[in-house]
Structure formats: structure tokens, C-alpha cells
Design an enzyme around this catalytic site. Structure first.
Site, PDB file in Angstrom:
ATOM      1  CB  SER A 165      -7.800  -3.780   3.110  1.00 54.59           C
ATOM      2  OG  SER A 165      -7.586  -2.530   3.700  1.00 54.59           O
TER       3      SER A 165
ATOM      4  NE  ARG B  95      -8.229   0.675   5.594  1.00 54.20           N
ATOM      5  CZ  ARG B  95      -7.807   1.929   5.521  1.00 54.20           C
ATOM      6  NH1 ARG B  95      -7.925   2.719   6.559  1.00 54.20           N
ATOM      7  NH2 ARG B  95      -7.250   2.373   4.423  1.00 54.20           N
TER       8      ARG B  95
ATOM      9  CG  ASP C  41      -2.015   0.970   1.179  1.00 49.80           C
ATOM     10  OD1 ASP C  41      -2.276   1.502   0.079  1.00 49.80           O
ATOM     11  OD2 ASP C  41      -2.640   1.219   2.212  1.00 49.80           O
TER      12      ASP C  41
ATOM     13  CG  HIS D 171      -0.164   1.621  -9.361  1.00 49.68           C
ATOM     14  ND1 HIS D 171      -0.386   1.323  -8.034  1.00 49.68           N
ATOM     15  CD2 HIS D 171      -1.252   2.323  -9.765  1.00 49.68           C
ATOM     16  CE1 HIS D 171      -1.560   1.814  -7.654  1.00 49.68           C
ATOM     17  NE2 HIS D 171      -2.106   2.435  -8.690  1.00 49.68           N
TER      18      HIS D 171
ATOM     19  NE  ARG E 146      -2.963  -1.301   4.635  1.00 53.68           N
ATOM     20  CZ  ARG E 146      -4.192  -1.339   4.202  1.00 53.68           C
ATOM     21  NH1 ARG E 146      -5.062  -2.136   4.750  1.00 53.68           N
ATOM     22  NH2 ARG E 146      -4.584  -0.584   3.196  1.00 53.68           N
TER      23      ARG E 146
ATOM     24  CG  ASN F 143       1.994   1.313  -5.109  1.00 60.13           C
ATOM     25  OD1 ASN F 143       2.872   1.152  -4.279  1.00 60.13           O
ATOM     26  ND2 ASN F 143       1.509   0.320  -5.833  1.00 60.13           N
TER      27      ASN F 143
ATOM     28  CG  LEU G 291       9.209 -16.919  -2.144  1.00 67.99           C
ATOM     29  CD1 LEU G 291       9.095 -16.875  -0.631  1.00 67.99           C
ATOM     30  CD2 LEU G 291       9.430 -15.511  -2.706  1.00 67.99           C
TER      31      LEU G 291
HETATM   32  C1  FPP Z   1      -2.111   0.024  -3.248  1.00 64.77           C
HETATM   33  O1  FPP Z   1      -1.610   1.355  -3.232  1.00 64.77           O
HETATM   34  C2  FPP Z   1      -1.605  -0.668  -4.419  1.00 64.77           C
HETATM   35  C3  FPP Z   1      -2.372  -1.297  -5.362  1.00 64.77           C
HETATM   36  C4  FPP Z   1      -3.844  -1.333  -5.306  1.00 64.77           C
HETATM   37  C5  FPP Z   1      -1.758  -1.903  -6.560  1.00 64.77           C
HETATM   38  C6  FPP Z   1      -0.528  -2.727  -6.280  1.00 64.77           C
HETATM   39  C7  FPP Z   1       0.071  -3.069  -7.565  1.00 64.77           C
HETATM   40  C8  FPP Z   1       1.400  -3.157  -7.802  1.00 64.77           C
HETATM   41  C9  FPP Z   1       2.435  -2.997  -6.748  1.00 64.77           C
HETATM   42  C10 FPP Z   1       1.899  -3.416  -9.192  1.00 64.77           C
HETATM   43  C11 FPP Z   1       1.462  -4.699  -9.854  1.00 64.77           C
HETATM   44  C12 FPP Z   1       1.793  -5.930  -9.140  1.00 64.77           C
HETATM   45  C13 FPP Z   1       2.565  -6.959  -9.565  1.00 64.77           C
HETATM   46  C14 FPP Z   1       2.447  -8.235  -8.818  1.00 64.77           C
HETATM   47  C15 FPP Z   1       3.527  -6.897 -10.672  1.00 64.77           C
HETATM   48  P1  FPP Z   1      -2.613   2.567  -3.459  1.00 64.77           P
HETATM   49  O2  FPP Z   1      -2.694   2.851  -4.900  1.00 64.77           O
HETATM   50  O3  FPP Z   1      -3.921   2.242  -2.790  1.00 64.77           O
HETATM   51  O4  FPP Z   1      -1.867   3.717  -2.705  1.00 64.77           O
HETATM   52  P2  FPP Z   1      -2.540   4.952  -1.980  1.00 64.77           P
HETATM   53  O5  FPP Z   1      -3.321   4.413  -0.815  1.00 64.77           O
HETATM   54  O6  FPP Z   1      -1.370   5.765  -1.551  1.00 64.77           O
HETATM   55  O7  FPP Z   1      -3.404   5.661  -2.977  1.00 64.77           O
END
Ligand code: FPP
Length: 238
Positions: A194, A192, A23, A40, A186, A25, A133
Site C-alpha cells: 500500500s 500488500r 491496519d 482508530h 502487516r 481498525n 527508540l
Molecule cells: C488502517 O485501518 C488505519 C488507519 C488508516 C489509521 C491509523 C490510525 C491510528 C492507529 C490512530 C492515530 C495514530 C497515531 C500515531 C496516534 P483501517 O481503518 O483501514 O481498517 P479497515 O481496513 O479494517 O477498515
């Protein structure tokens, strides 16, 4: 000198199964005035580094949350971008066969793009005999959805109501045959679960941090594992 002896790395016990909610990104990108898609992409790089590191230190199971059943509510462009990053990762998996990582996808894949489904199947088939793994990637995954799916399977199998057991539910989850996660991480300052692995995490230890996922380093994972070693796990006993 402290009377408490610091555990040395050699004595450090690894969790058996670490689960991570990747979480932060979006916030990472916002802080840099970049589009969320850049967050992302950076998060995907962190994911690859952490998975590789987990394999290197001998962790048995890692499960990462890549896309939840709720994430479809995001703007279409963002959903498309996450799927694009995921597809690129799948296309790339053939290039790291020598890493000996066993890949598995958990979640309802039936609604995903057919080409993505094909690549998922191929990555699972190609890595079926890997002994390193065991990496689960949760995609279109929701804990409640998983439990409903398990209950439907059990009912369809014709088992009598009085014969339903906890083990039977565990065996009908996507993670069937795997040990439950004992450590859930997390980052990003949220506290949370989630809808993540809600059945499997009944006895897990939790580790939270303010670090945004793209900034998460292998040294942070080491710190988390050190903290895990300080926990006293009693499983309801004394
Ligand atoms: C949550 O951060 C992240 C996601 C919903 C997407 C996660 C995806 C990746 C890391 C890339 C693809 C995965 C692989 C396995 C190659 P958020 O966007 O909710 O962050 P925020 O809460 O800061 O907005």
C-alpha cells in the site's frame, strides 16, 4: 527431541528497523458494532503499547503508518477523527519525555492543520536528543510521493543526470540517514505494501497476520521477531 535448537531469547537478533502498517481498525470496530472511530481509538492505544515495548526491548527504529496520501478519500468525519487522535497524541508527548523516545514525522506535513504542524515540530524538537527508540510516524505519507519529492530536490540541487545515484535518492527521502526497514509487519489479513516505504523496503522481510491491529499484542510482536530470526537473508548473494 528435535535436532533443531530453538533460539533462546538471549540469542534472538532484533531487526534494526521494524515498519508496521496499522491496519484493521475499521473491521475491528465493525465486528463489535462500534463506529469506525472507536477502531482508530483502540488502534491508537495499541500503537502506544507497541512503541513503548519496542523501546523497552532496545529496538533502534520503528516506523508506523498512521495516515497515507490516499486516506484523504475517506469520509471527512473519519479523517477529522484520525487527525483528532493524532493531535491528542502530540499533546501528550510532553508527558512521556522520560521514555527517551526520539520522534520524527515522515510525509508531506505542509497541508496539515497549522496547529498540528506546530505540535509535530515541537515533539521533534523536544525529543531531538533522545537516545532510545527512533520512532517515525508516517502521516500524509505515500512512497511514490516521497520518491517524487526526492527527485525534485535532486534536480533542484543542479546535479547532472549521469551523477544521480541510488544513495542520492536514499539521502533525499524523509528517512534520510536511517537504516532501511529490515522487517515489515502487516496485520489484518491484507498482503500488500500500500505505497508504504516502497524504496526503503527493497530487501525487507515481510510478516503478515490475520490479527486486526487493535488486537495486536506485544506477544504477537515477539512471535513476529522469532519468525524474523528464522529467515535466511542473502541480499541477492548465495
Ligand atoms: C488502517 O485501518 C488505519 C488507519 C488508516 C489509521 C491509523 C490510525 C491510528 C492507529 C490512530 C492515530 C495514530 C497515531 C500515531 C496516534 P483501517 O481503518 O483501514 O481498517 P479497515 O481496513 O479494517 O477498515
Amino acid at each position: 527431541m528435535s535436532i533443531f535448537k530453538k533460539k533462546q531469547p538471549a540469542e534472538r537478533v532484533l531487526p534494526t528497523h521494524i515498519a508496521i502498517i496499522m491496519d484493521g481498525n475499521g473491521r475491528w470496530a465493525k465486528k463489535r458494532a462500534l463506529p469506525r472511530t472507536a477502531g482508530h481509538a483502540a488502534g491508537s492505544k495499541t500503537f502506544k503499547d507497541i512503541a513503548r515495548y519496542c523501546n523497552k526491548i532496545g529496538l533502534k527504529y520503528l516506523t508506523v503508518y498512521a495516515f497515507s496520501t490516499e486516506n484523504w478519500k475517506r469520509p471527512q468525519e473519519e479523517v477529522n477523527n484520525i487527525m483528532k487522535i493524532f493531535k491528542e497524541y502530540l499533546e501528550d508527548t510532553k508527558n512521556f519525555k522520560d521514555e527517551n523516545i526520539k520522534l520524527q514525522f515522515i510525509g508531506d506535513r505542509t497541508v496539515l492543520d497549522p496547529e498540528i504542524q506546530r505540535l509535530m515540530q515541537q515533539s521533534e524538537d523536544d525529543s531531538r536528543n533522545a537516545t532510545g527508540l527512533h520512532l517515525n510516524i508516517a502521516i500524509n505519507y505515500g512512497g511514490r510521493d516521497e520518491i517524487v519529492h526526492a527527485v525534485k530536490n535532486i534536480v533542484n540541487s543542479g546535479v547532472g543526470v549521469d551523477d544521480i545515484t541510488e544513495d542520492m535518492i536514499s539521502q533525499n527521502l524523509y528517512t534520510t540517514g536511517q537504516p532501511d526497514p529490515d522487517f515489515i509487519i502487516r496485520p489484518s489479513g491484507e498482503y500488500r505494501l500500500s505505497n508504504y516505504l516502497i524504496w526503503q523496503s527493497a530487501y525487507a522481510e515481510y510478516w503478515f497476520s490475520d490479527i486486526l491491529w487493535p488486537d495486536f499484542k506485544t506477544s504477537d510482536l515477539d512471535r513476529a521477531i522469532d519468525d524474523f530470526n528464522k529467515r535466511n537473508r542473502r541480499f541477492g548473494g548465495v
